[in-house]
Design an enzyme around this catalytic site. Structure first.
Site, PDB file in Angstrom:
ATOM      1  N   ALA A  33      -0.372   0.686   6.123  1.00  0.00           N
ATOM      2  CA  ALA A  33      -0.664  -0.157   7.288  1.00  0.00           C
ATOM      3  C   ALA A  33      -1.609  -1.280   6.900  1.00  0.00           C
ATOM      4  O   ALA A  33      -2.364  -1.151   5.924  1.00  0.00           O
ATOM      5  CB  ALA A  33      -1.291   0.690   8.413  1.00  0.00           C
ATOM      6  N   ASP A  34      -1.537  -2.367   7.653  1.00  0.00           N
ATOM      7  CA  ASP A  34      -2.485  -3.462   7.438  1.00  0.00           C
ATOM      8  C   ASP A  34      -2.654  -4.225   8.739  1.00  0.00           C
ATOM      9  O   ASP A  34      -1.720  -4.335   9.533  1.00  0.00           O
ATOM     10  CB  ASP A  34      -2.016  -4.421   6.332  1.00  0.00           C
ATOM     11  CG  ASP A  34      -3.147  -5.365   5.941  1.00  0.00           C
ATOM     12  OD1 ASP A  34      -4.038  -4.924   5.187  1.00  0.00           O
ATOM     13  OD2 ASP A  34      -3.170  -6.500   6.446  1.00  0.00           O
ATOM     14  N   GLN A  35      -3.875  -4.705   8.921  1.00  0.00           N
ATOM     15  CA  GLN A  35      -4.169  -5.411  10.157  1.00  0.00           C
ATOM     16  C   GLN A  35      -4.945  -6.678   9.810  1.00  0.00           C
ATOM     17  O   GLN A  35      -5.877  -6.630   9.011  1.00  0.00           O
ATOM     18  CB  GLN A  35      -5.055  -4.504  11.018  1.00  0.00           C
ATOM     19  CG  GLN A  35      -5.151  -4.829  12.446  1.00  0.00           C
ATOM     20  CD  GLN A  35      -6.039  -3.823  13.152  1.00  0.00           C
ATOM     21  OE1 GLN A  35      -6.914  -3.206  12.568  1.00  0.00           O
ATOM     22  NE2 GLN A  35      -5.805  -3.671  14.446  1.00  0.00           N
ATOM     23  N   LYS A  52       0.843  -1.211   0.000  1.00  0.00           N
ATOM     24  CA  LYS A  52       0.000   0.000   0.000  1.00  0.00           C
ATOM     25  C   LYS A  52       0.876   1.259   0.000  1.00  0.00           C
ATOM     26  O   LYS A  52       0.610   2.222  -0.723  1.00  0.00           O
ATOM     27  CB  LYS A  52      -0.924   0.002   1.211  1.00  0.00           C
ATOM     28  CG  LYS A  52      -1.955  -1.117   1.240  1.00  0.00           C
ATOM     29  CD  LYS A  52      -2.732  -1.091   2.558  1.00  0.00           C
ATOM     30  CE  LYS A  52      -3.435  -2.386   2.852  1.00  0.00           C
ATOM     31  NZ  LYS A  52      -4.150  -2.387   4.154  1.00  0.00           N
TER      32      LYS A  52
END
Ligand SMILES: Nc1nc2c(ncn2[C@H]2C[C@H](O)[C@@H](COP(=O)(O)OP(=O)(O)OP(=O)(O)O)O2)c(=O)[nH]1
Length: 207
Positions: free
Chosen positions: A83-85, A68
């Site tokens: 960011a990624d979760q 991203k």
């Protein structure tokens, strides 16, 4: 989240490469001056490829966060945050629930159990990843009543489909939990404190 708009001087261009409103709220609440530029990334394809290769789930979150940020950093100057979760429970990876009913089913599955949130954040500059952090938080969901669940769902509605865990920890969603291990901001979706520390080492925000 009650957000002030008090900006602390920022000596460089900061871009949040995310469509997540809570991530934007967290940065704004922390007093950072930033822009949002989010470009599409085929997260499903990356996730499927890495799962088929047997990648660790934490590496998937990291790779998605980097993808991203890189997507934007290749075209924009400045510090680009991706960011990624992902949510992990019983060894299984969960995405954001697509509907309110899916959120209801998910919360019922989570009742009385502990799940993990793996939150990755990557900073890119000029198309190169220059810093990364992964935060793992553990959340134990209490054995809430069906009545409470319906009350909560009626209160939150579609917002539950915007969250990987089908809850908003910063609001009445806190009543879902008996115990959490980890950092508040990381639960919401952005490991803020390590990110601020990195920006201080780069002179982007004041020490
Ligand atoms: N408001 C709120 N949001 C949460 C909470 N826990 C997780 N989330 C949100 C943060 C992220 O927006 C989302 C995790 O999904 P992703 O990491 O794929 O990000 P998302 O697709 O929302 O945006 P992005 O991919 O960055 O454009 O879940 C919480 O407790 N409260």
């Amino acid at each position: 989240m009650s957000i002030t708009n008090h900006v602390i001087s920022t000596n460089a261009r900061i871009i949040l490469a995310s469509g997540s409103s809570i991530r934007a709220d967290i940065l704004r609440g922390a007093g950072l001056n930033y822009e949002v530029i989010s470009k599409p990334v085929d997260e499903a394809a990356i996730k499927a490829a890495m799962l088929s290769e047997g990648s660790r789930l934490r590496d998937i979150a990291d790779a998605l966060a980097e993808a991203k940020a890189l997507r934007v950093s290749r075209q924009e100057s400045g510090f680009v945050i991706g960011a990624d979760q992902i949510m992990v429970m019983d060894g299984q990876l969960f995405d954001k629930p697509p509907t309110i009913d899916a959120a209801r089913q998910r919360l019922k599955e989570m009742r009385g159990k502990t799940h993990k949130l793996m939150g990755a954040v990557v900073v890119c500059e000029n198309g190169v990843a220059i810093w990364r952090h992964l935060a793992v938080t553990k959340l134990t969901v209490r054995d809430f009543s069906d009545e409470f669940l319906e009350t909560y769902i009626n209160l939150e509605g579609e917002a539950l489909t915007k969250s990987v865990g089908a809850y908003r920890f910063e609001g009445p969603g806190a009543q879902l939990f008996s115990h959490v291990e980890g950092d508040f901001f990381s639960i919401l979706g952005l490991p803020l404190l390590p990110l601020l520390e990195y920006f201080r080492t780069r002179g982007v925000i004041p020490s």
